[in-house]
Structure formats: structure tokens, C-alpha cells
Design an enzyme around this catalytic site. Structure first.
Site, PDB file in Angstrom:
ATOM      1  N   HIS B  76       0.843  -1.196   0.000  1.00 44.75           N
ATOM      2  CA  HIS B  76       0.000   0.000   0.000  1.00 44.75           C
ATOM      3  C   HIS B  76       0.878   1.246   0.000  1.00 44.75           C
ATOM      4  O   HIS B  76       1.867   1.301   0.725  1.00 44.75           O
ATOM      5  CB  HIS B  76      -0.912   0.007   1.232  1.00 44.75           C
ATOM      6  N   ASP B 207     -11.454  -0.664  -3.027  1.00 45.12           N
ATOM      7  CA  ASP B 207     -11.060   0.423  -2.128  1.00 45.12           C
ATOM      8  C   ASP B 207     -12.243   0.999  -1.349  1.00 45.12           C
ATOM      9  O   ASP B 207     -12.146   2.107  -0.818  1.00 45.12           O
ATOM     10  CB  ASP B 207     -10.348   1.549  -2.884  1.00 45.12           C
TER      11      ASP B 207
END
Lengths: 253, 253
Positions: B76, B207
Site C-alpha cells: 500500500h 477500495d
């Protein structure tokens, strides 16, 4: 440049001027002279001026002048290894300042122009971005719904004021840029950029001679990608030459 | 996390562990414990560790352990406003550190791992990159022919040594990453990323809940984009679940 083009009309369709951005007043005069007196198709600027962003009010008269002249501005990224990629490092390694830093800087330029309200002031301003609009098309989900939420990730100041100053969604302005096809043979990227900007805002460019073959490679590969695009022949001609003829107001045989 | 998944097997297919990257030796142990003892599908790391790049030798044993465990690493991006976009400024404005800086940092991470020879050492290592591989697919012309010319833009040192250390072209390694579909409703981006990585290396992700609707929006939009992709139903199933089932070795009803 003007002399060369005048001397070889069958070789050069036109030229683009360089203007002294470090002296905005002089740059405005040179824009006028280059376009009106010398016949330049437009001007090329870089994404920063000695490290300064283009949304500083000093530079506004240059954009105003180019909008008035109705001639395009080409924007080229400019960044060296002096932007480190990690906080523990002093510079960007492995030429990644070029690989990813250039498109990043183009994208930042675009966003800063959008939030400076440039297209609200000059709706007909024509800015041609390199490498097919930097990162914007691939990350249009971030410039779209992502930036609609500007301020949600910041506590120290209220950034929503920047949204309220604009007449439209940020995304609507990002779509007002023009973009060139210099993606070096990446067919999927070309389709993605075209989806975002539309066939009227994409112009052929190859970035020759910066390919491994030092000239022919990127021209050939860009043509190959364009020729396999699932679009009409009329639209393909727009990208190859029609948009340029129109935007640059070329008077060709 | 392990307890929650065990308690709600019909709700959660699995979990991913966080490991203490600031203490690599402890992180290696925790990778082993999380995967083998607690049943984690893999681990998530960030693109830097307190500002340090992941290609520092200290971190190598972590990648070695994950390759040995044959469990994926999710990566990430992690960056704040502390990376200014212009040399005359102190911070990144308008949340552009998020809009463009996150995919930029993901791309830098990928490049640094490639040139560290990570995939030469651990050819079966599975790294899943966020936002469909950062900037790599849209700029595959730069990671491809562009990086084949590494060194051509640098005078102070000979960077070609980094190319000679690798067994393959840089581009071949960029294609060894996996990528998720979190592009927030950008259908063109999804096609572009899929062209680059191929149907076996792209995994569904939305997401959620970071959309303007705070949950449903990005899930719905990502599904919409996937459903209109011109690929076979078998390939679509791979992206939706097949690749995840395989990669995460999920044992589902």
C-alpha cells in the site's frame, strides 16, 4: 526557427516558440511577437519556472495572452534527480525522476492550473500536455470522485474552499486539456488516454528521437498503436493531422 | 483478525497480517507466525518504512520468508504532504500527495524492487500492487524501452551496471507484479492495466469505503467496469475470484 520554416515550407509545417518565463512581462511580449509577427503555431513552456509553480499570479498574463491569441501552449515536464523518492535519501535514483517523475510533474501542473481557476478565466485556452496527459487518464478515478472529496484527507486547513471557488467539478477541467500520443508503443495507454480526452483533444506525437533506435522506433510504434485502435478512419485522421491542422491553424498545401 | 475470521467464516474469506517492518527480524518471525499458525492469507506492507526504501538489505529476509511461505505481499502506498511538488515550496498542496503521489510512490517501490534483483532471487514471490500497478501500465513505454536505455540521461555515474546485474529486461520484471482493480470506475484504466499484467495477475478490489457514498460507490463502479470488459467469462471470473482463490489459497465452501 521562423527562418527555417520559411526556407523549407515542404519540410516543416510550423514551429513553436520558446519564451522567457523567468521574466513574465517579456514573455507576454514575446508570445505576441512570436505568434503574430513570426507566425509561430504557439509556445512551449515547462512544468516549472526555476522551481516555481505556474499558478503563481506572476504567470497569469502569459496564459491570458495565449488565450487572446488563440494559440496553444505545449507543456513539457522538467525535473531532475533533485526530488528524492524517500525521506531518507537525497536524490531520486535510477533515473526514476525521469521514468515516473516527469509524468508526475505534468499531472501536478495540470491540477494546479485547474484549481487556480485557469479554465474558468480562459475557457478557450489550449494547453497540450505531454505523454498523453501525464497520470490523469489512468488515475481519472482519483481526479474524478477522488478530488470531489478534496479536504477529506486534511485536518490543518479547510481545502473545500478550493472546490467552491470553481464553477465545475475538477474532473471537467482536467478534460479541457489536450494531450499528445507520445506513449512509446503502449497501445493500452493510448486507448485509455483517448477514452479520457476524446478524439478531438488528442494529437499525434512520437517523442522521436528518444527511442533505443534513436529516431525511427517511437514513430513506427506510435503509428502501429494508432492504426489498431478501434475508432473510425475519420477519427484516426483527426489524431494524425486534423486536430493539429485546426489547433495550430496550419495553412498547408 | 484471525479470531474474527474464525468466528465468521461465512462473512470473511480470510485476513492479511500487519508485521513490524521497523524490526525486520521480528517481522520475519511474525510473517511465519501469521501465515502458518494464524492462517493469514499473506501480509500487507507499505511503500516505505519510516521513510526508508524497501530495497535496503535489512528488509531482504522478509521478502525471502514470504517467498518461502508462498504467500502474497500486499503493498500500500504511504506518503503525506511532506513531499513538496516544487522546489520553492515546503509541502504538496491540494492533497496532490494523495491523488498522484500515492501511485507515484507505488511505482517507485516497484522499480526499486526490480533493480534490487528481487525477482531474480525469488522468482515466485507474489507482490500485489494497489491501484492497478501504480503508474506502470500507463507508462509501460517508459518502463519498457525507456528503462532499456537506463544511464543515457545520467553523466555523474554509470547506471548501465544496474541493467547488467539483471537477468532480464526491466519490463519483464514489472510484469511479474500482481495488481488490484481499485481504479474507482475508470474503465479505460482497467483495460490498460489488464493489457499490461494479463488476466492471471489482476485481482478484484474496490477500495471501499473511500468513495463519495462512503461504501457502495466504488464497489458498484468497479463491477460495472469489469462487466463491460471485452474478455471471456472465464477470464472475468479469474479477476473476480479465481486469482484470489488461487493466490490466497482460500479454502471456501
Amino acid at each position: 526557427m521562423a527562418e527555417l520554416v520559411a526556407k523549407h515550407p515542404n519540410r516543416f509545417a510550423g514551429f513553436v516558440a520558446a519564451v522567457p518565463m523567468n521574466d513574465p512581462e517579456a514573455a507576454v511580449k514575446e508570445c505576441e511577437r512570436a505568434v503574430k509577427k513570426l507566425g509561430a503555431a504557439g509556445v512551449q513552456i515547462f512544468t516549472n519556472v526555476n522551481g516555481r509553480p505556474l499558478d503563481e499570479p506572476d504567470f497569469l498574463p502569459i496564459f491570458e495572452k495565449m488565450a487572446e491569441l488563440d494559440a496553444p501552449i505545449w507543456v513539457h515536464p522538467a525535473r531532475g534527480a533533485g526530488f528524492p523518492d524517500y525521506q531518507t535519501e537525497k536524490k531520486s535514483k535510477l533515473e526514476l525522476w525521469w521514468v515516473f517523475g516527469w509524468p508526475y510533474e505534468t499531472s501536478i501542473f495540470m491540477a494546479r492550473m485547474v484549481f487556480a481557476g485557469l479554465f474558468d478565466r480562459f475557457p478557450k485556452l489550449k494547453i497540450i500536455t505531454h505523454h498523453l496527459g501525464g497520470m490523469v487518464p489512468y488515475f481519472s478515478g482519483r481526479t474524478g470522485p477522488g478530488l470531489d472529496q478534496l479536504g477529506a484527507r486534511t485536518e490543518e486547513e479547510d481545502l473545500t474552499v478550493y472546490l467552491r471557488r470553481l464553477k465545475k467539478r475538477p474532473q471537467d477541467y482536467f478534460k479541457m486539456f489536450y494531450a499528445d500520443t507520445a506513449t512509446f508503443g503502449a497501445a493500452g495507454a493510448l486507448r485509455c488516454g483517448l477514452d479520457f480526452f476524446g478524439v478531438d483533444r488528442v494529437l499525434f506525437a512520437s517523442d522521436s528521437p528518444f527511442d533505443p533506435e534513436k529516431g525511427a522506433g517511437y514513430i513506427r510504434e506510435t503509428i502501429r498503436c494508432l492504426d489498431v485502435l478501434d475508432i473510425s478512419e475519420a477519427d484516426r485522421r483527426k489524431i494524425y493531422e486534423g486536430n493539429a491542422r485546426h489547433l495550430l491553424r496550419l495553412k498547408l498545401p
